[in-house]
Design an enzyme around this catalytic site. Sequence first.
Site, PDB file in Angstrom:
ATOM      1  CB  SER A 132      26.767  43.123  40.000  1.00 42.67           C
ATOM      2  OG  SER A 132      25.945  42.450  39.070  1.00 42.67           O
ATOM      3  CE1 TYR A 145      29.243  38.498  41.972  1.00 41.46           C
ATOM      4  CE2 TYR A 145      27.133  38.940  40.910  1.00 41.46           C
ATOM      5  CZ  TYR A 145      28.500  39.118  40.986  1.00 41.46           C
ATOM      6  OH  TYR A 145      29.129  39.939  40.075  1.00 41.46           O
TER       7      TYR A 145
HETATM    8  N1  LIG Z   1      31.706  40.209  34.106  1.00 41.00           N
HETATM    9  C1  LIG Z   1      30.534  40.749  34.371  1.00 41.00           C
HETATM   10  O1  LIG Z   1      29.593  40.678  33.579  1.00 41.00           O
HETATM   11  C2  LIG Z   1      30.320  41.491  35.664  1.00 41.00           C
HETATM   12  C3  LIG Z   1      29.076  42.116  35.854  1.00 41.00           C
HETATM   13  C4  LIG Z   1      28.854  42.815  37.026  1.00 41.00           C
HETATM   14  C5  LIG Z   1      29.829  42.889  37.988  1.00 41.00           C
HETATM   15  N2  LIG Z   1      30.998  42.246  37.804  1.00 41.00           N
HETATM   16  C6  LIG Z   1      31.999  42.351  38.876  1.00 41.00           C
HETATM   17  O2  LIG Z   1      33.195  42.867  38.340  1.00 41.00           O
HETATM   18  C7  LIG Z   1      34.309  42.333  39.054  1.00 41.00           C
HETATM   19  C8  LIG Z   1      35.281  41.698  38.070  1.00 41.00           C
HETATM   20  O3  LIG Z   1      34.607  40.664  37.386  1.00 41.00           O
HETATM   21  P1  LIG Z   1      35.273  39.850  36.181  1.00 41.00           P
HETATM   22  O4  LIG Z   1      34.172  39.438  35.309  1.00 41.00           O
HETATM   23  O5  LIG Z   1      36.432  40.597  35.636  1.00 41.00           O
HETATM   24  O6  LIG Z   1      35.767  38.538  36.986  1.00 41.00           O
HETATM   25  P2  LIG Z   1      36.893  37.458  36.589  1.00 41.00           P
HETATM   26  O7  LIG Z   1      37.283  37.555  35.171  1.00 41.00           O
HETATM   27  O8  LIG Z   1      36.358  36.162  37.118  1.00 41.00           O
HETATM   28  O9  LIG Z   1      38.161  37.926  37.502  1.00 41.00           O
HETATM   29  C9  LIG Z   1      38.038  37.906  38.903  1.00 41.00           C
HETATM   30  C10 LIG Z   1      39.237  38.574  39.545  1.00 41.00           C
HETATM   31  O10 LIG Z   1      39.035  38.528  40.964  1.00 41.00           O
HETATM   32  C11 LIG Z   1      40.140  37.863  41.585  1.00 41.00           C
HETATM   33  N3  LIG Z   1      39.706  37.001  42.677  1.00 41.00           N
HETATM   34  C12 LIG Z   1      38.702  36.104  42.698  1.00 41.00           C
HETATM   35  N4  LIG Z   1      38.684  35.438  43.865  1.00 41.00           N
HETATM   36  C13 LIG Z   1      39.716  35.935  44.603  1.00 41.00           C
HETATM   37  C14 LIG Z   1      40.238  35.650  45.908  1.00 41.00           C
HETATM   38  N5  LIG Z   1      39.713  34.695  46.688  1.00 41.00           N
HETATM   39  N6  LIG Z   1      41.298  36.333  46.331  1.00 41.00           N
HETATM   40  C15 LIG Z   1      41.867  37.289  45.556  1.00 41.00           C
HETATM   41  N7  LIG Z   1      41.437  37.595  44.316  1.00 41.00           N
HETATM   42  C16 LIG Z   1      40.368  36.929  43.858  1.00 41.00           C
HETATM   43  C17 LIG Z   1      40.743  36.993  40.489  1.00 41.00           C
HETATM   44  O11 LIG Z   1      42.113  36.750  40.813  1.00 41.00           O
HETATM   45  P3  LIG Z   1      42.845  35.360  40.361  1.00 41.00           P
HETATM   46  O12 LIG Z   1      43.144  35.499  38.901  1.00 41.00           O
HETATM   47  O13 LIG Z   1      44.050  35.314  41.222  1.00 41.00           O
HETATM   48  O14 LIG Z   1      41.845  34.263  40.631  1.00 41.00           O
HETATM   49  C18 LIG Z   1      40.549  37.858  39.254  1.00 41.00           C
HETATM   50  O15 LIG Z   1      41.581  38.791  39.131  1.00 41.00           O
HETATM   51  C19 LIG Z   1      33.733  41.348  40.067  1.00 41.00           C
HETATM   52  O16 LIG Z   1      33.598  41.959  41.319  1.00 41.00           O
HETATM   53  C20 LIG Z   1      32.365  41.016  39.499  1.00 41.00           C
HETATM   54  O17 LIG Z   1      31.471  40.628  40.505  1.00 41.00           O
HETATM   55  C21 LIG Z   1      31.268  41.551  36.657  1.00 41.00           C
END
Ligand SMILES: NC(=O)c1ccc[n+]([C@@H]2O[C@H](COP(=O)([O-])OP(=O)(O)OC[C@H]3O[C@@H](n4cnc5c(N)ncnc54)[C@H](OP(=O)(O)O)[C@@H]3O)[C@@H](O)[C@H]2O)c1
Length: 240
Positions: A132, A145
């Site tokens: 990130s 985080y």
């Molecule tokens: N969105 C942003 O702006 C952004 C920016 C920078 C980096 N990121 C990174 O990109 C990645 C994806 O982010 P996102 O925004 O798509 O997040 P999201 O919509 O909240 O989705 C999170 C995913 O991670 C899984 N997950 C969370 N906790 C878990 C656990 N304890 N065990 C197994 N699976 C788990 C969830 O599975 P379930 O559905 O089963 O809960 C879901 O599939 C993350 O690593 C995040 O830090 C995101």
Amino acid sequence: MTNKKILITGASRGLGLAISKKLSSQYELILHASSKESFTTTLPNSHILCADLSNPEQVSDFCKQLKKEHGGELYGVINNAGVTFDNSLIFQPEKAIDTMLNVNLRAPIMICKTAMKIFSLSKKGVIINISSVVGETGNAFQAVYASTKAGLVALSRSLAQEVAALNEEHSIRVLSISPGFIETDMTDKLPEKEKEKYLKMIPSKRFGKAEDVAELISFLLSEQSAYVNGTNIHINGGLA
Ligand SMILES: NC(=O)c1ccc[n+]([C@@H]2O[C@H](COP(=O)([O-])OP(=O)(O)OC[C@H]3O[C@@H](n4cnc5c(N)ncnc54)[C@H](OP(=O)(O)O)[C@@H]3O)[C@@H](O)[C@H]2O)c1
């Protein structure tokens, strides 16, 4: 369609789902989420492998199953699953700290360990860890985080160097990417004021879409990016 298998963790929602949709016509997919119930979309040519990544025992079983059932054809790993509990470190409960460390850093390390064993036999493969922007810039109320995300950049760079140290010839690559503000469940939770603040800091004048990230991942898995290795790629619309 190739016979290459790609693991995508956190494939049920957000970035992971968009990445899965983008890759589904090209590769056989191994889709991960915390449980089968998390999946609301069915993709063709895909397997589902679940584990709560906050639980080290489940991670260990997941890695064993991954190797046993898919080890022969595994070509790519996208360590995407992640979680954030924004809070001042002073008030952050220990359990939330442990969950972020386990899901965002420990689990990717263990999955990389398994993938490295598999790739060292086939001499090919690509690991992409989703970091990130805050892993580099830091962010108030995201100390833990951000630490986990900085860890993924160091993990990727180190492993790319380790692969070279262990192999005379190989085509194994290890990378990380750092998304900025991408519209998903994770960023939906932020207060409107916070979102407005971020928008003003983005030269592209929009938040990113999960599909923007999926396009980058598709390129980084492909032969066209064969010389992109051991580095961190930003995708943030110029967010400063
Ligand atoms: N969105 C942003 O702006 C952004 C920016 C920078 C980096 N990121 C990174 O990109 C990645 C994806 O982010 P996102 O925004 O798509 O997040 P999201 O919509 O909240 O989705 C999170 C995913 O991670 C899984 N997950 C969370 N906790 C878990 C656990 N304890 N065990 C197994 N699976 C788990 C969830 O599975 P379930 O559905 O089963 O809960 C879901 O599939 C993350 O690593 C995040 O830090 C995101």
